[in-house]
Scaffold this active site. Structure first.
Site, mmCIF file in Angstrom:
data_model
loop_
_atom_site.group_PDB
_atom_site.id
_atom_site.type_symbol
_atom_site.label_atom_id
_atom_site.label_comp_id
_atom_site.label_asym_id
_atom_site.label_seq_id
_atom_site.Cartn_x
_atom_site.Cartn_y
_atom_site.Cartn_z
ATOM 1 N N ASP A 171 25.523 -26.137 14.041
ATOM 2 C CA ASP A 171 24.613 -26.359 12.913
ATOM 3 C C ASP A 171 23.145 -26.200 13.300
ATOM 4 O O ASP A 171 22.277 -26.141 12.429
ATOM 5 C CB ASP A 171 24.817 -27.773 12.342
ATOM 6 C CG ASP A 171 26.229 -28.013 11.851
ATOM 7 O OD1 ASP A 171 26.754 -27.122 11.158
ATOM 8 O OD2 ASP A 171 26.806 -29.066 12.173
ATOM 9 N N ASP A 218 27.229 -29.606 6.179
ATOM 10 C CA ASP A 218 28.422 -29.397 6.986
ATOM 11 C C ASP A 218 29.499 -30.356 6.482
ATOM 12 O O ASP A 218 29.198 -31.364 5.835
ATOM 13 C CB ASP A 218 28.078 -29.665 8.455
ATOM 14 C CG ASP A 218 29.273 -29.477 9.366
ATOM 15 O OD1 ASP A 218 30.024 -28.518 9.141
ATOM 16 O OD2 ASP A 218 29.451 -30.292 10.285
ATOM 17 N N ASP A 262 26.031 -31.979 12.278
ATOM 18 C CA ASP A 262 26.110 -32.799 13.484
ATOM 19 C C ASP A 262 26.495 -31.998 14.724
ATOM 20 O O ASP A 262 26.372 -32.474 15.841
ATOM 21 C CB ASP A 262 27.122 -33.937 13.305
ATOM 22 C CG ASP A 262 28.547 -33.418 13.127
ATOM 23 O OD1 ASP A 262 28.709 -32.241 12.739
ATOM 24 O OD2 ASP A 262 29.496 -34.182 13.366
ATOM 25 N N LYS A 317 57.152 -25.190 17.955
ATOM 26 C CA LYS A 317 56.398 -25.940 16.951
ATOM 27 C C LYS A 317 57.069 -27.274 16.601
ATOM 28 O O LYS A 317 57.088 -27.696 15.452
ATOM 29 C CB LYS A 317 56.186 -25.106 15.683
ATOM 30 C CG LYS A 317 55.282 -23.901 15.928
ATOM 31 C CD LYS A 317 54.913 -23.210 14.633
ATOM 32 C CE LYS A 317 53.933 -22.070 14.914
ATOM 33 N NZ LYS A 317 53.531 -21.350 13.689
#
Length: 899
Positions: free
Chosen positions: A591, A246, A587, A363
C-alpha cells in the site's frame, strides 16, 4: 540588510525542508530494509552454506523452511507442503500454497513463484533466485514508494493562494502610493510610509493563528486515536471526497474466522454454532451443545485434525485475541472450538496415533485417534469439500450414519456453491470409526503410504471461514456515504472475496452486472453497464483507456480486486485527475506507493508495517476504520473554523490601512503608527483568532457533501467582502470617529488637521519659521502639547480597532447561527483570549517604559466608550445577515454575503 536577512532565512528554510524530505525518504527505505532477511541458505559448488542475503545473485539455489523470510524472488523447483504468507504484498489473509508447477503467466497468480520478504508459514522448499534487490517485487514497491511525488495538501494550496492575493495587493497599493509620494514627500519618510502600508495590509499573525488552529485540531484527533504526522493533513482529510481503502487489516480483522457451518443439511451461523440461520434457535446457549450429536462430531474433527495451538504467553487474553502457532485456517478452527471446550483436553482424551499431512495434490489431511471411552479408533479428515465428498459413502444426520444419495450430494454441493459465492473458504469434514486390525502401525505416516482407511468415509459437514469485517466498519462506511464520500475498495484479494466483504461493510449495496446476469441467467454482455456497482479485476486495468477510467470511476460503488501495488497507485492518480481528493488507507508494504501519492495517506498503527506508517501522513492508532470518520469530521471543522479566524483577522486591516492613506493624502497627524499596527497583528489579534479554533460545529457537518475545492475557498470573494466591506468599513468608521472626537475634545476641529502632518509635533518649519497652531478656543499650542495629543489620537485609533475586533469576534463565532443560539461560556479559551487582549491594551497604554518604546501616553479612560457603538453595530448587522442566510437562503444577502 533586511533583504539579505530575508534571503538567508529563505535559504535556510529551503535547505531544512529538503533535508526533512530526504530524511523522510530514508526512513521509508529503512522500513523496507527491516522486511528483508539478513542471512540466506544457499547451495554453491555442491555445498550448502549460510551467506549474507545481500550477496545472492540470480541463478543461486536457496533453501527455505517454515519460519524463514524468503531472501529473494525465487522460482520453486522442489517443495514439501510449502505455504507462504503474502498478506503484506497482495492482501490475501490466508497462507498461499506453492508448488513447482507454473499455473499462470502472471507472477502474482502462479504457484511456482515466491517473493522476497514473504514468510514461509509451513513446509520447506528449494528455489532458484530469479530477482534480487531492486528487481524483486518488494524492491519495485520500494522504488515506487520513494520515487512517488507527494501531493501538496489542500490547506497549503489555499494558504499559498491567500498569501499570493495579499502580497500582490499589498505590493501594488504600496508601490502606487510610494510612486506618488516621491513627488510630494522626502525619500526616507516616503519609503517608511510604504513599508507601513505593507505592514498594515499583511496579517502578520495569521500564520501563527493557522498553525495553532491546525495543531489544536491534531491534538483533538489524537484523542480520537488519529495521529497526524503533518499539520496540513488535518484539513485535507476533511476535504476528501474519495477513500480508497485496502481490505485486509483495514476493513477486516486480518485473521481467518469460522463464520458459517453446514451439517444435518442446514446452514448455521458460527456466532451461535448450533443455530440454523433461519431459525429462532439462534439464541441456543453453548451449554446445550452436548445434545447436538452431529455438531459434537464436527467440532471434534476441527479440534483433532489440526496442528495449530495457542501461544502460551497469551493464554490470559480473550480467545479471539490470543496468538496462535499454525496456519490461519487451523488457527480459526481452534479459536472456534476453544469457546466450547478446551482443545488441549480434547486432544489429550483422543490421542493421535497417525497422521496424513495436507498436500496440494490430495488437498486433504487426515489423522487417526483412539477413543478411550469406547476403546475404538476413528479417522478424522478435512480438506477441499469436493475431495472430501468424493471419498464418502455415508453422511451423518442427527448423529447417525446414513447411505449417501444423489439428492444428498446435490444439497451438499449447493451448500458449497452458496458459501463459496459469498467469498468464504469452505472446508469439508468427514470421519470413520475403524477396527484396530485396519491400522497395525501407530507411526506418523508419509502421505503416500497410509495404512488406515481413507475411502468410504462418513460426511459430517462443512465449515466456512472468512477474514471478517471489523464491527465498526459498516457504520463508518454508512457515515462516509451520508457525508458524500465515495468509499472504494482496492485489494489484492480475489474478486469474489473482495465483493463479499464489500457487501458486508456496505461499500456495495446494489447488484453488479454479474449479479444481474446470474439472476436472469443471461450473458453478461446482454446486461446494460448502467448499474451503480462494479467489481474490476486488476488484470483488466493495464488495457484501460481514459474512456474506460471515466466509465469505471463514474460508478457509485466500486471494488478493485487482484490489484498490484503499481495498479493501486494508478487508481489513485486516475481518481485525482478527475477532481478527486483521495484518502488512501492501508497497512501493508504493497500500500505504501499509493499512501504516499494520495492527498492523504492513512496507515494502521497496530497492524501496519513500518513502511506504510512512514509513507502515510496519518496513522490510525487503534486500526479502526471508523476513526477516519472522526478525522474527516475534525478536518471539516478545522476548515470552518479557519474561515472564521481569517474573516476575523482580515476585518481590522481596513481600519489600519485607511488611517495611513488619510495621513498620506490629506496629511493629517499620524493616526496610527507601524509599531501599534504590529502590536495589533502580533499581539491583541492572535489569541482571539486562535480561540475560534475551539468553536464547535454549528451544524451536522457530516451530513453535507465535501467542499468543492474550486469554489469553496478558504479565502474567497465572499469572505473578502465580509471582512473588508461589511465588518471592516464599520471598524474603520469607528476608528476615524474616535480619532476626530479625541482631537475635538483636545481642542481641534477636524478641519484644522489636514496639511499639518509634517510639522504637527515640531517647533519650527523646515525654513526655521515657528509653527503656530491655535486650538478651537484660541489658545496657542506648543509642540509638546500637540505631540501628546497626537499620541492620544493614535492610541484612540489603536483602542478603537481592538474594541471593534471584540464585536468582530462575537460576530465571527458563527457563520450561520445566531449569537443567541450558542453558549458563549463554553469556549473558555476565547474568554481567556479576550482577557489577554485587554491586558495587552492596558500594558501598551499605561506602562511607563513601554510608553517610551511604543510612543504611547496615558489615555483618558472615558475615551474607551467612543468606539463601543460601532462594535455593537457590527454584532447587530451580522445578526441580520445570518437571519437572512437561515430564513431567506435564496435572497441576495444570503447568496452574496455568506462566506
Amino acid at each position: 540588510l533586511y533583504l539579505g536577512c530575508a534571503l538567508v532565512i529563505v535559504i535556510l528554510a529551503t535547505g531544512t525542508f529538503g533535508w526533512y524530505q530526504e530524511r523522510h525518504s530514508d526512513k521509508i527505505m529503512e522500513g523496507f530494509k527491516k522486511l528483508l532477511p539478513s542471512v540466506a541458505r544457499v547451495r554453491r559448488n555442491g555445498q550448502s552454506s549460510a551467506i549474507d542475503a545481500a550477496l545472492l545473485v540470480p541463478g543461486d539455489v536457496i533453501e527455505v523452511v517454515a519460519g524463514m523470510k524468503i531472501p529473494a524472488d525465487i522460482r520453486v523447483v522442489a517443495c514439501i507442503n510449502f505455504k507462504v504468507d503474502n498478506s503484506s504484498l497482495t492482501g490475501e489473509s490466508e497462507p498461499q500454497s506453492r508448488s513447482s508447477i507454473c499455473t499462470d503467466d502472471n507472477p502474482f497468480e502462479t504457484k511456482n513463484v515466491a517473493f522476497s520478504s514473504t514468510t514461509v508459514v509451513d513446509g520447506s522448499a528449494t528455489g532458484v533466485v530469479i530477482a534480487t534487490a531492486d528487481r524483486t517485487m518488494i524492491g519495485r514497491i520500494a522504488n515506487l514508494a520513494t520515487n512517488t511525488k507527494k501531493v501538496q495538501s489542500t490547506i497549503a494550496k489555499e494558504i499559498n493562494r491567500f498569501v499570493m492575493i495579499i502580497t500582490i495587493s499589498a505590493v501594488i497599493i504600496a508601490g502606487i502610493f510610494m510612486g506618488i509620494g516621491f513627488t510630494v514627500w522626502p525619500p526616507i519618510p516616503n519609503v517608511v510610509f510604504a513599508m507601513s502600508l505593507i505592514v498594515a495590509q499583511v496579517p502578520e499573525g495569521l500564520i501563527a493563528t493557522v498553525t495553532v488552529c491546525l495543531a489544536h485540531a491534531a491534538k483533538r484527533m489524537a484523542a480520537r486515536h488519529v495521529l497526524v504526522k503533518n499539520l496540513g493533513a488535518v484539513e485535507t482529510l476533511g476535504s476528501c471526497n474519495t477513500i480508497c481503502s485496502d481490505k485486509t487489516g483495514t476493513l477486516t480483522q486480518n485473521r481467518m474466522t469460522v463464520v458459517n457451518l453446514y451439517y444435518d443439511f442446514k446452514h448455521r451461523t458460527a456466532q451461535r454454532p448450533v443455530a440454523p440461520l433461519d431459525s429462532a434457535a439462534s439464541t441456543t446457549p453453548i451449554a446445550t451443545l452436548a445434545s447436538d450429536a452431529t455438531f459434537n462430531v464436527l467440532r471434534r474433527i476441527m479440534c483433532l485434525c489440526s496442528k495449530a495451538s495457542f501461544d502460551p504467553s497469551t493464554n490470559d487474553q480473550p480467545i479471539a485475541q490470543r496468538k496462535t502457532l499454525g496456519d490461519a485456517t487451523e488457527s480459526a478452527f481452534i479459536k472456534f472450538c476453544q469457546g466450547i471446550e478446551d482443545i488441549e483436553e480434547t486432544r489429550a482424551l483422543y490421542a493421535s496415533l497417525a497422521e496424513v499431512p495436507f498436500n496440494s495434490k490430495n488437498k486433504y489431511a487426515a489423522s487417526l485417534h483412539h477413543d478411550p471411552l469406547t476403546n475404538t479408533r476413528f479417522v478424522c479428515m478435512k480438506g477441499a469439500p469436493d475431495r472430501i465428498l468424493e471419498r464418502c459413502s455415508t453422511f451423518l444426520r442427527a448423529g447417525q450414519a446414513e447411505p449417501i444419495t444423489a439428492e444428498a450430494v446435490k444439497d451438499i454441493e449447493a451448500a458449497i456453491e452458496e458459501l463459496a459465492s459469498q467469498g468464504q473458504r469452505v472446508i469439508g469434514l468427514a470421519h470413520l470409526p475403524v477396527d484396530g486390525k485396519d491400522c497395525a502401525s501407530l507411526q506418523i505416516l508419509e502421505p503416500n503410504t497410509p495404512n488406515f482407511p481413507l475411502e468410504a468415509l462418513c460426511f459430517v459437514g462443512l465449515v466456512a471461514l472468512i477474514d471478517p469485517p471489523k464491527e465498526s466498519v459498516p457504520s463508518a462506511v454508512g457515515l462516509c456515504k451520508s457525508a458524500g464520500i465515495k468509499v472504494i475498495m482496492v485489494t489484492g484479494d480475489h474478486p469474489i472475496t473482495a465483493k463479499a466483504i464489500a457487501r458486508q461493510v456496505g461499500i456495495i449495496t446494489s447488484p453488479t452486472v454479474e449479479d444481474i446476469a446470474k439472476a436472469y441467467q443471461i450473458p453478461k454482455e446482454a446486461v446494460s453497464d448502467a448499474v451503480d456497482a462494479i467489481v474490476v479485476p486488476g488484470s483488466e486495468i493495464a488495457a484501460f483507456t481514459d474512456a474506460d477510467w471515466d466509465r469505471v470511476l463514474s460508478h457509485k460503488e466500486i471494488v478493485f480486486a487482484r490489484t498490484t501495488p503499481a495498479q493501486k497507485l494508478t487508481i489513485v492518480e486516475e481518481k485525482q485527475k478527475r477532481g478527486g481528493i483521495v484518502a488512501v488507507t492501508g497497512d501493508g508494504v504493497n500500500d505504501s506507493p499509493a499512501l504516499k501519492r494520495a492527498n492523504i495517506g492513512v496507515a494502521m498503527g497496530i497492524s501496519g508495517s513500518d513502511v506504510s506508517k512512514e509513507a502515510a501522513l496519518m496513522v490510525l492508532l487503534d486500526d479502526d476504520f471508523s476513526s477516519i470518520v472522526a478525522g474527516i469530521e475534525e478536518g471539516r471543522l478545522v476548515f470552518d473554523n479557519l474561515k472564521k479566524s481569517i474573516a476575523y483577522v482580515l476585518a481590522h486591516l481596513g481600519a489600519e490601512i485607511i488611517p495611513l492613506l488619510l495621513f498620506f493624502t490629506i496629511r493629517i497627524p499620524v493616526p496610527l503608527t507601524t509599531v501599534l499596527i504590529l502590536v495589533i497583528d502580533l499581539g491583541t489579534d492572535v489569541f482571539p483568532g486562535i480561540s475560534l479554533a475551539y468553536e464547535n460545529a454549528e451544524t451536522d457537518i457530516m451530513q453535507r457533501p465535501p467542499r468543492n475545492i474550486s469554489t469553496d475557498r478558504l479565502a474567497g470573494t465572499a469572505l473578502f467582502i465580509y471582512s473588508y466591506l461589511e465588518i471592516g468599513i464599520v471598524q474603520t468608521a469607528g476608528a476615524m470617529f474616535t480619532y476626530f472626537v479625541i482631537y475635538y475634545d483636545q481642542g481641534f476641529y477636524a478641519s484644522q488637521l489636514p496639511g499639518t502632518a509634517t510639522y504637527w509635533a515640531e517647533e519650527t518649519h523646515d525654513d526655521g519659521t515657528p509653527v503656530i497652531i491655535y486650538d478651537r478656543w484660541g489658545n496657542l499650542t506648543t509642540a509638546s502639547e500637540r505631540e501628546t495629543i497626537m499620541k492620544i489620537g493614535t492610541i484612540g485609533v489603536f483602542m478603537a480597532i481592538v474594541i471593534g475586533q471584540f464585536g468582530g469576534l462575537i460576530a465571527s463565532k458563527t457563520r450561520f447561527l445566531s449569537m443567541f443560539q450558542v453558549n458563549h461560556l463554553k469556549n473558555r479559551f476565547m474568554l481567556g483570549a479576550v482577557a489577554v487582549e485587554l491586558l495587552i491594551v492596558v500594558f501598551v497604554i499605561y506602562t511607563p517604559g513601554v510608553q517610551t518604546v511604543l510612543g504611547t501616553t496615558n489615555f483618558p479612560p472615558l475615551y474607551f466608550l467612543l468606539p463601543c457603538p460601532f462594535a455593537i453595530y457590527i454584532i447587530f448587522f451580522d445578526e441580520c445577515r445570518k437571519w437572512f442566510i437561515r430564513n431567506k437562503p435564496q435572497s441576495f444577502i444570503a447568496r452574496y454575503f455568506s462566506y
